[in-house]
Design an enzyme around this catalytic site. Sequence first.
Site, short mmCIF file in Angstrom:
data_model
loop_
_atom_site.label_atom_id
_atom_site.label_comp_id
_atom_site.label_asym_id
_atom_site.label_seq_id
_atom_site.Cartn_x
_atom_site.Cartn_y
_atom_site.Cartn_z
N ARG A 166 -11.16 44.39 19.60
CA ARG A 166 -11.69 44.63 21.07
C ARG A 166 -13.07 44.43 21.05
O ARG A 166 -13.74 44.52 20.11
CB ARG A 166 -11.63 46.29 21.36
CG ARG A 166 -10.07 46.69 21.53
CD ARG A 166 -10.02 48.22 22.07
NE ARG A 166 -9.96 49.04 20.87
CZ ARG A 166 -10.72 49.78 20.72
NH1 ARG A 166 -11.83 49.96 21.31
NH2 ARG A 166 -10.73 50.68 19.35
N CYS B 184 -8.47 54.79 11.23
CA CYS B 184 -8.94 56.02 10.38
C CYS B 184 -7.89 56.73 10.27
O CYS B 184 -7.96 58.21 10.01
CB CYS B 184 -10.11 56.88 11.02
SG CYS B 184 -11.65 55.81 11.35
N TYR C 28 -6.54 39.02 22.23
CA TYR C 28 -6.24 40.29 21.42
C TYR C 28 -5.63 41.35 22.21
O TYR C 28 -6.42 41.69 23.24
CB TYR C 28 -7.64 40.58 20.84
CG TYR C 28 -7.56 41.63 20.08
CD1 TYR C 28 -6.49 41.87 19.04
CD2 TYR C 28 -8.05 43.06 20.33
CE1 TYR C 28 -6.14 42.90 18.18
CE2 TYR C 28 -7.74 44.42 19.79
CZ TYR C 28 -7.14 44.21 18.63
OH TYR C 28 -6.84 45.30 17.92
N HIS D 237 -6.86 59.74 22.90
CA HIS D 237 -6.42 58.69 22.10
C HIS D 237 -5.97 59.48 20.88
O HIS D 237 -6.61 59.73 19.93
CB HIS D 237 -8.14 58.06 21.52
CG HIS D 237 -7.77 56.64 20.50
ND1 HIS D 237 -8.81 56.35 19.85
CD2 HIS D 237 -6.82 55.69 20.59
CE1 HIS D 237 -8.43 55.17 19.41
NE2 HIS D 237 -7.29 54.98 19.73
C1 SPV Z 1 -7.36 50.55 18.33
O1 SPV Z 1 -8.06 49.89 18.12
O2 SPV Z 1 -7.65 51.90 18.60
C2 SPV Z 1 -5.73 50.19 18.56
C3 SPV Z 1 -5.66 48.87 18.78
O3 SPV Z 1 -5.01 51.24 18.90
S1 SPV Z 1 -6.33 48.10 20.08
O4 SPV Z 1 -5.09 47.95 21.09
O5 SPV Z 1 -7.13 47.23 19.84
O6 SPV Z 1 -7.09 49.17 20.88
MN MN Z 2 -6.14 53.05 19.39
#
Ligand code: SPV
Ligand code: MN
Length: 622
Positions: free
Chosen positions: A88, A273, A221, A249
Amino acid sequence: MECKSVDLLKEKCSPESYEKLMKLNNVKLHDFVTKYVELCNPDSVYVCNDSDEDKQYIRNKAIENKEEWKLAIDGHTIHFDGPKDQARDKANTKYLIPAGSNLGSLNSIDKTEGANEVHGYLKNIMAGKEMYVLFFCLGPTNSEFSLPCVQITDSSYVGHSEYILYRSGYEQFNNIGDSPDFFRYVHSAGELENGVSKNVDKRRVYVDLGDNIVYSTNTQYAGNTVGLKKLSLRLAINKAAKEGWLAEHMLLMGIHGKNKRKTYFAGAFPSACGKTSTAMLKGETIVGDDIAYLRKKDGVIYGANVECGIFGIIQDVNTQNDPVIWDTLTNPGEAIFSNVLLTEDNIPRWLGDGREVPNKGINYNGEWIKGNEVSYAHKNARYTVSLYNLKNTDPKLDDPNGVEVKGIIYGGRDSSIWPPVQQAYNWAHGVVTMGASLESETTAATLGKEGVRVFNPMSNLDFVAIPIGQYVNSHIKFAQEVSSPPLIFAVNYFQKENNKYLTGMEDKRVWVKWMEQRVNNDVGAIETPTGYVPYLKDLEVLFKEVLNKDYTMQDYLKQFTVKVPENLEKIERITEIYKTKVKDTPEELFKILKEQKERLEAAREKHGEYISPVIFAGNKQA
Ligand code: SPV
Ligand code: MN
């Protein structure tokens, strides 16, 4: 719709696609699609409904367009993101905010300026390509949790991922009629070179909270592109704050106790984590591993998984650590592997897969040969699979009522402060000292340096779309009118001494069982200045029962000693952040942190800086 728009849609869509779009009698939807067909200027537009044919169309396109390649095992494909597009992009993810408003420290840009910039990038971006218009539903369909979404993208990989990760939502859209209440996403991978986004300097993820739209350009991504994942989490946090629910989350799981008892927990952990591995623990059942919505009904808190699949980190998935995922990833069935190594035999290989280091292959950087200094797969390499294909999926995954949440877990990557598990005194104490005070060392899931301790309230900082103080306040208030709110716990899987982890990978199986017992009043606990911790005798029994291991007083003291200086420093850091960097911090937060500080200081006075939990047990035997 204006004649001009009808002509444009008819020109770009096949008669079937046009009909599918028009069957949804929604003016806002039609205007949205028309606007971006006009701006992005694709060669053609394909509109999907919920049919298997349309899902197959997208899967086939991912191969045809060379965004995915077939692997040796049936249903498996591989996808690569570019070398600079492996996680990200926090720096280029911004909220578009109207002049005069202020989100505090959150990354934002003036709405007009940001919208102009990203619309500039979107202009003609799909020339020579096909645009896909896809419908999904966040949360179970036909439920209070349901949120319909429409995704425009030129990436069949994004569409394919979404079909695995979310419930189809064309019918859901049909049901909402002309309602304007839905989320919209516009994505383009931009120009591709060797199948990957070329113009990453023009990578943008711009979130328009006012219009519930997210724009994403020049990236592939999934965390930057899959609209329903983190892009919609940002929209949902804003919507939830207005409507009195929470978008988190969080994993959701059923923890199994004695006499076939099952208790549902939600758990927030920063990326990489231990969130997925907790949700996938042996003996327990998974409802979700990444994003949960929590709602109150009749004084009870219910949670639902927004998704129905996993976009999980593949590193260290092996027969030992994660046998269920390992099985799924080594047997026929639909799975996308991203940023792993592709071997000559069309087998995907990833770090920590328990096999010998391969000799050569192709990875996100190009050709890779053994001895190359760069590791053969990326640390943030991932797999995308459906929860319906896993053996440990909880039967309530699609329950329109969600599951009753009785416990909430907060966990970060913390080498030196928190014990492996502790329970808050009450809801507000947990929200403030565990959720809102969460810190975690950074990982490969976002671009930037790893191992730096950062403030990450509720593990949700990357996605919080309202001033953080307001967000914390909405958590504190959420338990009002709830007769017995979920118990709140903090866990820490990452305690270290001399650079070695103090707890084993499997020990989390014990911590979750202890939390389940606490929720069900099966065991007592010791009151320390930061919360309740387990008695040694209860852990001895659990370690034996669950892992067939002896748990010793020595383990206990290393892991559960209350570290007064580290805790006091943390309180100081957190208080300072909320005082100086955070907008709209509730007074209650400062009060609760101050009380915790005073308890720690009083304990230090009596017992010194590092205090054994046995001392707090008093006459009761630890
Ligand atoms: C995270 O990075 O918290 C994920 C993958 O679950 S992403 O789709 O990159 O957010
Ligand atoms: Mn995530």
